[in-house]
Design a protein around this motif. Structure first.
Motif, short mmCIF file in Angstrom:
data_model
loop_
_atom_site.label_atom_id
_atom_site.label_comp_id
_atom_site.label_asym_id
_atom_site.label_seq_id
_atom_site.Cartn_x
_atom_site.Cartn_y
_atom_site.Cartn_z
N GLY A 199 0.80 -1.21 0.00
CA GLY A 199 0.00 0.00 0.00
C GLY A 199 0.83 1.25 0.00
O GLY A 199 0.53 2.22 -0.71
N ALA A 252 2.37 1.86 -3.41
CA ALA A 252 1.35 2.33 -4.35
C ALA A 252 0.95 3.75 -4.03
O ALA A 252 0.71 4.56 -4.94
N LYS A 253 0.90 4.04 -2.75
CA LYS A 253 0.49 5.40 -2.39
C LYS A 253 1.50 6.41 -2.91
O LYS A 253 1.13 7.43 -3.50
N PHE A 287 1.08 6.69 -6.73
CA PHE A 287 -0.10 7.38 -7.25
C PHE A 287 -0.19 8.81 -6.77
O PHE A 287 -0.86 9.63 -7.39
N THR A 288 0.49 9.09 -5.68
CA THR A 288 0.48 10.48 -5.23
C THR A 288 1.18 11.38 -6.23
O THR A 288 0.87 12.56 -6.34
N ILE A 292 -6.07 13.77 -2.68
CA ILE A 292 -6.04 12.53 -1.90
C ILE A 292 -7.42 11.86 -1.83
O ILE A 292 -7.50 10.63 -1.95
N LEU A 348 -7.81 9.88 -4.89
CA LEU A 348 -6.94 8.70 -4.90
C LEU A 348 -7.48 7.65 -3.95
O LEU A 348 -7.41 6.45 -4.23
N SER A 349 -8.01 8.12 -2.84
CA SER A 349 -8.59 7.16 -1.90
C SER A 349 -9.74 6.42 -2.54
O SER A 349 -9.88 5.19 -2.39
N HIS A 350 -10.55 7.16 -3.27
CA HIS A 350 -11.67 6.50 -3.92
C HIS A 350 -11.20 5.53 -4.98
O HIS A 350 -11.75 4.43 -5.14
N TRP A 380 -8.48 3.94 -4.98
CA TRP A 380 -8.00 2.73 -4.30
C TRP A 380 -9.16 1.85 -3.90
O TRP A 380 -9.12 0.63 -4.05
N GLU A 381 -10.17 2.46 -3.34
CA GLU A 381 -11.33 1.66 -2.92
C GLU A 381 -11.90 0.88 -4.08
O GLU A 381 -12.33 -0.26 -3.93
N GLU A 403 -18.91 5.18 -9.52
CA GLU A 403 -19.19 4.80 -8.15
C GLU A 403 -18.74 3.38 -7.88
O GLU A 403 -18.31 3.05 -6.78
N ASP A 414 -11.61 -2.40 5.96
CA ASP A 414 -11.36 -2.13 4.54
C ASP A 414 -10.88 -0.70 4.35
O ASP A 414 -10.00 -0.42 3.54
N CYS A 438 -7.33 -0.37 5.23
CA CYS A 438 -6.39 -0.91 4.25
C CYS A 438 -6.04 0.10 3.17
O CYS A 438 -5.03 -0.05 2.50
N ASN A 439 -6.85 1.09 3.01
CA ASN A 439 -6.60 2.08 1.98
C ASN A 439 -5.40 2.92 2.40
O ASN A 439 -5.44 3.61 3.41
N PRO A 440 -4.31 2.88 1.63
CA PRO A 440 -3.13 3.62 2.06
C PRO A 440 -3.33 5.13 2.06
O PRO A 440 -2.57 5.86 2.67
N PHE A 441 -4.34 5.58 1.38
CA PHE A 441 -4.57 7.01 1.34
C PHE A 441 -5.38 7.50 2.53
O PHE A 441 -5.66 8.69 2.65
N TYR A 442 -5.77 6.58 3.36
CA TYR A 442 -6.54 6.97 4.53
C TYR A 442 -5.59 7.10 5.71
O TYR A 442 -4.85 6.18 6.03
N SER A 457 -15.29 7.48 2.88
CA SER A 457 -15.36 6.43 1.88
C SER A 457 -16.78 6.21 1.41
O SER A 457 -17.72 6.14 2.19
N ARG A 458 -16.90 6.09 0.10
CA ARG A 458 -18.24 5.87 -0.45
C ARG A 458 -18.72 4.46 -0.16
O ARG A 458 -19.91 4.23 0.04
N ALA A 459 -17.80 3.53 -0.17
CA ALA A 459 -18.20 2.15 0.12
C ALA A 459 -18.75 2.05 1.54
O ALA A 459 -19.75 1.37 1.79
N ASN A 470 -22.18 3.49 1.66
CA ASN A 470 -23.19 2.59 1.11
C ASN A 470 -23.55 1.50 2.12
O ASN A 470 -24.73 1.16 2.28
#
Lengths: 444, 139
Positions: free
Chosen positions: A83, A86-87, A90-91, A97, A100-102, A104-105, A138, B109, B112-116, B124-126, B129
């Motif tokens: 992670g 990758a961060k 992509f940064t 951010i 980018l967070s989205h 990633w999700e 989405e 989850d 796990c997001n490195p941007f968080y 987070s949209r997930a 939801n």
């Protein structure tokens, strides 16, 4: 095996051995090829019926590029990118951010905090799409799902094998063929880029190019927003030109508003009157050259006269190359120059262009007079000078009149618009009060 | 179905709070805030807690006439507080547990997001939801 097709496809990765850790520069270089390939692919997608108009579909070139990028971060294609790596990667794309967070999700389907190769491809694709103005979806599009990408990933490996056999025989030729193959399907400007890039490839100073053309790492993504600014400097460097072309073609193909690309300082400020635009350019070049030559010699005794004499001679000089152009525009420029000469020389080009607009109407009056003057270049300059001075005054007066008329028209328009604005304001207030009344009253 | 769901950080500030009938939002915020005391009480009462699902689920924190408040704490002392409408046919304990489990999964989850960055508000949209699916449907 994995290295050879690597080198075949992208010249930048010839530097893999040299700077394996410096993967930042490689994406920067390869991004130019990416943009070119992206542009090729975008237009291919838009034009051909083979791919649906799906921006979420990864093409072969894109996939190869993503795979190479993955390799730069993680040599083992079956393993993960962590992670944090990758961060960092992509940064560099300079996206905010939260976006980018989205991304990633969306792309980390198994939510393990690491990206496999298909996940990475999906994430990269989303980043590229976002940079090119597409809104993030989405949910992950079907074509970006890891299962889909896994299935599709088998194909490029075969192509790699094919190229592998070629690479030993003709590395350079293969490169040209490789790119020509991709560019055949794309717009005309892309082959120029390929030619330029190939020249760049064959250039031994690629490392130098890396350092000069891409000074900072974030530029790898910034070039996506570079538009015609680099186009204007295309004579200077091949690489920025390729980037700019690819980016403009991407934007043309995508036809979406981008993050604001830095608009180049266009030298032309005049409104777009097609014929006068070209004239303006030519006149600008001519006048600048002529002015520098003309201004020192004539004595400053009578300012109008030498100016007129100057304008007369430049006008004849410029009329010659533009005999096919309508004389009115030549006249308008020459008359403009009369005004301009009185002002400072450095601001001439812009001033003249602005004036060409206002004085466009007066050109027909001047044209007969200037024609006379231009037809008598050898005759003593004083006679036409006197004529021109009176004509000049008349020209100024007509210009003033015209300006006043336009002022009146604009003022009327302004008042009308103000009236409309007031009415709309009133409506808005009425609607707001209605809304307030309709809102349920909260009882405490 | 929950009426309000909140994720509270270790330092007792909210990372995420969402309530369904939005006009009473402030009331729910207050409720959640007061429930934190009960949570802390239960945590301290546990002592050296074994890592167990049951330990994580705190159960009914306190009931009021309108609603019930349930709590759940993770190993990193991130608390989930759920406010459930009492008029709702009493949700079984298992259902509440499953809802908390879903919350916990979504929270991991997000982690796990490195941007968080841990400690940020959750956007987070997930996660949104998922929370929406658990919330009561407002007519």
């Amino acid at each position: 095996m994995s290295v050879a097709p690597y080198e075949v496809r992208h010249p930048t990765h010839q530097q893999d051995g040299s700077s394996s850790g410096n993967y930042g520069a490689k994406p920067a270089l390869a991004c130019s090829t990416l943009n070119r390939s992206l542009s090729a692919e975008r237009e291919q997608q838009d034009s051909s019926a083979h791919y649906s108009d799906d921006p979420w579909r990864i093409t072969e070139e894109q996939r190869d590029y993503y795979v190479n990028q993955f390799r730069s971060l993680q040599p083992d294609l079956n393993s993960f990118i962590s992670g944090s790596m990758a961060k960092n990667f992509f940064t560099k794309s300079k996206l905010p951010i939260p976006e980018l967070s989205h991304i990633w999700e969306l792309s980390d389907v198994d939510c393990d905090g690491a990206l496999t190769l298909p996940e990475f491809c999906a994430a990269f694709h989303l980043v590229v799409a976002r940079k090119n103005g597409y809104q993030l979806p989405e949910t992950l599009p079907e074509t970006l799902l890891p299962e889909y990408l896994q299935a599709a990933s088998l194909k490029p490996m075969r192509d790699c094998a094919l190229f592998d056999s070629y690479s030993e025989s003709l590395p350079g030729g293969q490169q040209t063929r490789d790119f020509s193959r991709t560019e055949k399907k794309s717009a005309e400007e892309v082959p120029d880029n390929s030619a330029l890039l190939q020249d760049g490839k064959k250039d031994d100073k690629q490392a130098l190019k890396v350092s000069t053309a891409l000074k900072t790492i974030p530029k790898e993504f910034q070039h996506l927003t570079v538009k015609t600014a680099a186009q204007e400097s295309n004579a200077l460097k091949a690489r920025p030109r390729s980037r700019s072309y690819s980016s403009t073609s991407i934007e043309d193909a995508m036809k979406k508003g981008e993050e604001p690309p830095t608009p180049p300082p266009r030298p032309q400020k005049s409104h777009s009157r097609a014929s006068s635009l070209d004239l303006n350019k030519i006149f600008q070049q001519n006048t600048q050259a002529v002015r520098s030559g003309w201004l020192p010699p004539p004595p400053p005794a009578l300012p109008p006269r030498p100016s007129v004499s100057q304008t007369e001679q430049p006008s004849e000089v410029e009329l010659h190359p533009q005999m096919n152009r309508p004389p009115s525009q030549a006249e308008e420029n020459s008359s403009a120059k009369k005004e301009v000469v009185l002002s400072q020389p450095p601001s001439k080009p812009t001033r003249r262009k602005l004036r060409t607009e206002t004085q466009g109407l007066e050109t027909p009056e001047l044209s007969p007079t200037i024609n006379v003057t231009s037809s008598l270049p050898a005759v003593k300059p004083h006679l036409p000078v006197q004529k021109q001075s009176s004509k000049q005054k008349r020209a100024i007066q007509t210009a003033i009149r015209k300006n006043k008329e336009t002022n009146a028209v604009l003022a009327r328009l302004n008042s009308e618009l103000q009236q409309q604005l007031k009415e709309v304001h009133k409506e808005r207030i009425a609607l707001e009060t209605q809304l307030e009344q309709l809102r349920p009253v909260t009882v405490l | 179905m929950a009426v309000c769901i909140a994720v509270i950080a270790k330092e007792n500030y909210p990372l995420y709070i969402r309530s369904v009938p939005t006009e009473n939002e402030l009331k729910f915020h207050y409720t959640v805030h007061t429930s934190l005391d009960v949570v802390d009480e239960k945590i301290s009462a546990m002592g050296k807690a074994l890592v167990d699902q049951r330990e994580l689920y705190l159960g009914l924190l306190y009931p009021t006439e309108d609603y019930k408040v349930y709590g759940y704490v993770t190993n990193s002392k991130v608390k989930f507080v759920m406010v459930v409408d009492s008029s709702n046919t009493a949700l079984r304990d298992n259902e509440i547990r499953s809802m908390f489990r879903k919350l916990h999964n979504s929270y991991t989850d997000i982690m796990c997001n490195p941007f968080y960055n841990p400690g940020d508000r959750i956007h987070s949209r997930a996660f949104d939801n998922m929370v929406n699916s658990m919330m009561m449907q407002v007519c």
